[in-house]
Design a protein around this motif. Structure first.
Motif, PDB file in Angstrom:
ATOM      1  N   LEU A   3       8.621  -4.718  -8.544  1.00  0.00           N
ATOM      2  CA  LEU A   3       9.071  -3.815  -7.484  1.00  0.00           C
ATOM      3  C   LEU A   3       7.900  -3.052  -6.884  1.00  0.00           C
ATOM      4  O   LEU A   3       7.833  -2.837  -5.667  1.00  0.00           O
ATOM      5  CB  LEU A   3      10.115  -2.836  -8.032  1.00  0.00           C
ATOM      6  CG  LEU A   3      11.480  -3.422  -8.413  1.00  0.00           C
ATOM      7  CD1 LEU A   3      12.396  -2.323  -8.924  1.00  0.00           C
ATOM      8  CD2 LEU A   3      12.118  -4.131  -7.219  1.00  0.00           C
ATOM      9  N   ILE A   4       6.954  -2.624  -7.727  1.00  0.00           N
ATOM     10  CA  ILE A   4       5.765  -1.933  -7.226  1.00  0.00           C
ATOM     11  C   ILE A   4       4.946  -2.868  -6.351  1.00  0.00           C
ATOM     12  O   ILE A   4       4.429  -2.476  -5.296  1.00  0.00           O
ATOM     13  CB  ILE A   4       4.921  -1.406  -8.405  1.00  0.00           C
ATOM     14  CG1 ILE A   4       5.683  -0.304  -9.149  1.00  0.00           C
ATOM     15  CG2 ILE A   4       3.579  -0.872  -7.915  1.00  0.00           C
ATOM     16  CD1 ILE A   4       4.988   0.178 -10.406  1.00  0.00           C
ATOM     17  N   LEU A   5       4.833  -4.116  -6.782  1.00  0.00           N
ATOM     18  CA  LEU A   5       4.103  -5.121  -6.008  1.00  0.00           C
ATOM     19  C   LEU A   5       4.712  -5.264  -4.612  1.00  0.00           C
ATOM     20  O   LEU A   5       4.003  -5.263  -3.591  1.00  0.00           O
ATOM     21  CB  LEU A   5       4.145  -6.456  -6.741  1.00  0.00           C
ATOM     22  CG  LEU A   5       3.376  -7.631  -6.154  1.00  0.00           C
ATOM     23  CD1 LEU A   5       1.885  -7.412  -6.313  1.00  0.00           C
ATOM     24  CD2 LEU A   5       3.783  -8.931  -6.839  1.00  0.00           C
ATOM     25  N   LEU A   6       6.029  -5.374  -4.532  1.00  0.00           N
ATOM     26  CA  LEU A   6       6.707  -5.496  -3.245  1.00  0.00           C
ATOM     27  C   LEU A   6       6.534  -4.223  -2.416  1.00  0.00           C
ATOM     28  O   LEU A   6       6.349  -4.289  -1.192  1.00  0.00           O
ATOM     29  CB  LEU A   6       8.190  -5.792  -3.462  1.00  0.00           C
ATOM     30  CG  LEU A   6       8.517  -7.110  -4.175  1.00  0.00           C
ATOM     31  CD1 LEU A   6      10.020  -7.228  -4.414  1.00  0.00           C
ATOM     32  CD2 LEU A   6       8.020  -8.303  -3.375  1.00  0.00           C
ATOM     33  N   ALA A   7       6.577  -3.061  -3.079  1.00  0.00           N
ATOM     34  CA  ALA A   7       6.408  -1.794  -2.369  1.00  0.00           C
ATOM     35  C   ALA A   7       5.014  -1.688  -1.771  1.00  0.00           C
ATOM     36  O   ALA A   7       4.848  -1.204  -0.640  1.00  0.00           O
ATOM     37  CB  ALA A   7       6.673  -0.622  -3.313  1.00  0.00           C
ATOM     38  N   VAL A   8       4.000  -2.140  -2.515  1.00  0.00           N
ATOM     39  CA  VAL A   8       2.632  -2.111  -1.989  1.00  0.00           C
ATOM     40  C   VAL A   8       2.510  -3.005  -0.764  1.00  0.00           C
ATOM     41  O   VAL A   8       1.862  -2.644   0.221  1.00  0.00           O
ATOM     42  CB  VAL A   8       1.625  -2.536  -3.076  1.00  0.00           C
ATOM     43  CG1 VAL A   8       0.248  -2.789  -2.466  1.00  0.00           C
ATOM     44  CG2 VAL A   8       1.518  -1.464  -4.151  1.00  0.00           C
ATOM     45  N   GLY A   9       3.129  -4.189  -0.803  1.00  0.00           N
ATOM     46  CA  GLY A   9       3.099  -5.076   0.360  1.00  0.00           C
ATOM     47  C   GLY A   9       3.682  -4.401   1.588  1.00  0.00           C
ATOM     48  O   GLY A   9       3.113  -4.467   2.684  1.00  0.00           O
ATOM     49  N   MET A  10       4.837  -3.735   1.427  1.00  0.00           N
ATOM     50  CA  MET A  10       5.445  -3.033   2.557  1.00  0.00           C
ATOM     51  C   MET A  10       4.589  -1.856   3.009  1.00  0.00           C
ATOM     52  O   MET A  10       4.446  -1.590   4.207  1.00  0.00           O
ATOM     53  CB  MET A  10       6.847  -2.561   2.170  1.00  0.00           C
ATOM     54  CG  MET A  10       7.846  -3.699   1.974  1.00  0.00           C
ATOM     55  SD  MET A  10       9.561  -3.128   1.788  1.00  0.00           S
ATOM     56  CE  MET A  10       9.476  -2.415   0.134  1.00  0.00           C
TER      57      MET A  10
END
Length: 471
Positions: free
Chosen positions: A73-80
């Motif tokens: 989830l953190i990985l996806l949040a960083v992408g956004m």
């Protein structure tokens, strides 16, 4: 049916895993995700043939994926967040002033120290890499400094802070599973971490001066003019990284903090860049896609987005598919039992533990797994030989936290490669601190320098006292 496999069968599984991974990635240049799934499938099939129940494998697999869920989830949040910070002008502004003030000759040196400082204060390598790290990559393109050099400097600085910060989850976890005071753990890591940082900084000075004469002022001017033309570069755009740094420093949860960064980025994109909901949603999903008409500027800005991280998510799940059945089959238990039988001195025990944790981390790609599984099982070995457990907690970080960026399928390695846009193998050579820690650790074990001792637990056992004297 057996709960664990025999030693010969466990060794067979390990040998098969290594053969599939190295032949798939090196010989056939196959995608890491597919190779890991293939290796995991082979391990699962053999384990079931040899009597390990599917229910056991399934449970461990779900546990592994569950442990990775928050990092995913953190990985996806960083992408956004990267996508929206590009659209809002936050990262372009940092790039603009980086080109304006930082000299190319000291750029890599400054990058490493800046990432050290932020990571120590914030306690997160991911937060450092996903914010100022991405901005520094843009500056690197503008200055003409090779991206692998810059990625190496960013990673060294971020990981140094991650290891040394009392706010870091890996620092806290490695001390906790070893039953060591946090301050003692951090101080003991200075032995293996600081020499590697100093050598890395010297490398960045040498590399920087070698490339300082090749920078074209016209190119920098063109980049800065393009950024100034396409973005409203207002100082308020620096608010998101400042807020993020403050919240992380106050030890707030990473995922909600990144959510705040995304919301602030969206508001600034609407207010200062005149972007609508559609453009903001597109940047969050696909990253920054707008074209400035200048190829070099587009190269540094077209990053981020949720979709860009999905391949990395698949890689992390594949790593779980590969690593969890090895745990189900009891391979780790077999190896630990072998170490306990064969280790005759404290030196041989520490070298064996260092090698084992390195190997298991390379296999699983997750220090959350190896710290939690191996920590409680290994720490008591040090008591027998009159060695302080902070020697073990340091080993966990040197062969876990620091090694993570060098393993393409590890949670951290996959995150870095995707976020900075540089393959692990390309920046590894320019991040010497990551592997020098292990080299210094081996030297200290052999020489006895930097090895903390205590009284052996079984004081009446003359063999244990002799083992301690052998260190």
């Amino acid at each position: 049916m057996p709960n664990t496999l025999s030693t010969p069968k466990a060794i067979t599984l390990i040998a098969l895993s290594i053969m599939i991974i190295f032949s798939g990635i090196i010989a056939f240049d196959a995608p890491s995700t597919i190779v890991l799934i293939a290796a995991g499938a082979a391990v699962i099939i053999l384990s079931m043939i040899w009597g390990i129940k599917w229910e056991v494998i399934e449970k461990d697999l779900l546990d592994s994926i569950r442990s990775m869920f928050i990092p995913i989830l953190i990985l996806l949040a960083v992408g956004m967040m990267v996508g929206i910070w590009m659209l809002s002008g936050t990262i372009p502004m940092i790039v603009y002033y980086g080109l304006l003030f930082i000299k190319p000759s000291i750029f890599l040196f400054v990058v490493c120290l800046a990432c050290c400082l932020m990571s120590i204060m914030a306690g997160t390598s991911w937060g450092t890499i996903g914010t100022i790290g991405v901005a520094f990559m843009g500056v690197s393109i503008g200055l003409g400094v090779p991206l692998p050099y810059t990625a190496g400097a960013i990673v060294v600085g971020a990981i140094f802070g991650d290891k040394m910060s009392p706010l870091s989850d890996t620092t806290v976890m490695s001390a906790a599973v070893s039953d060591v005071r946090l301050v003692d753990h951090i101080r003991h890591m200075l032995y293996t971490t600081v020499p590697g940082l100093v050598i890395s900084l010297l490398l960045y000075l040498v590399l920087g001066f070698n490339y300082s004469g090749e920078i074209e002022n016209e190119k920098i001017t063109s980049i800065m003019n393009t950024l100034d033309t396409h973005f409203n570069l207002n100082p308020i755009l620096l608010l998101p990284p400042i807020v993020i740094l403050f919240l992380i420093y106050r030890n707030k949860p990473t995922l909600p903090v990144f959510g705040v960064g995304i919301i602030l980025g969206g508001l600034l994109a609407a207010i200062f860049q005149g972007q609508g909901i559609t453009e903001i949603a597109t940047a969050l999903n696909e990253g920054f896609l707008s074209s400035t008409g200048v190829e070099l500027v587009d190269e540094m800005l077209q990053r981020g987005g949720l979709e860009g991280m999905l391949g990395t998510v698949g890689l992390l799940i594949a790593a779980a598919v590969f690593g969890s059945p090895l745990r189900s089959a009891g391979v780790i238990d077999v190896i630990l039992n072998s170490i306990q039988r064969l280790a005759k001195t404290g030196k041989s025990m520490m070298l064996s533990n260092l090698s084992l944790h390195s190997f298991m981390f390379i296999i699983t790609g997750s220090y959350y797994v190896t710290f939690a599984v191996l920590g409680p099982m290994m720490k008591s070995m040090y008591d027998k030989y009159g060695l302080h457990r902070k020697n073990f907690s340091r080993t966990l970080e040197d062969t876990g936290t620091a090694l993570a960026p060098l393993i393409p399928w590890s949670v951290t390695g996959a995150f870095i490669a995707e976020t900075l846009g540089v393959a692990t193998g390309d920046y590894a050579l320019y991040a010497p601190m990551l592997y020098l820690g292990i080299i210094f650790a081996i030297i200290y074990i052999i020489t006895g320098f930097g090895i903390a001792k205590v009284e052996p637990t079984n004081k009446g056992n003359t063999n244990a006292a002799q083992h301690a004297a052998d260190i």
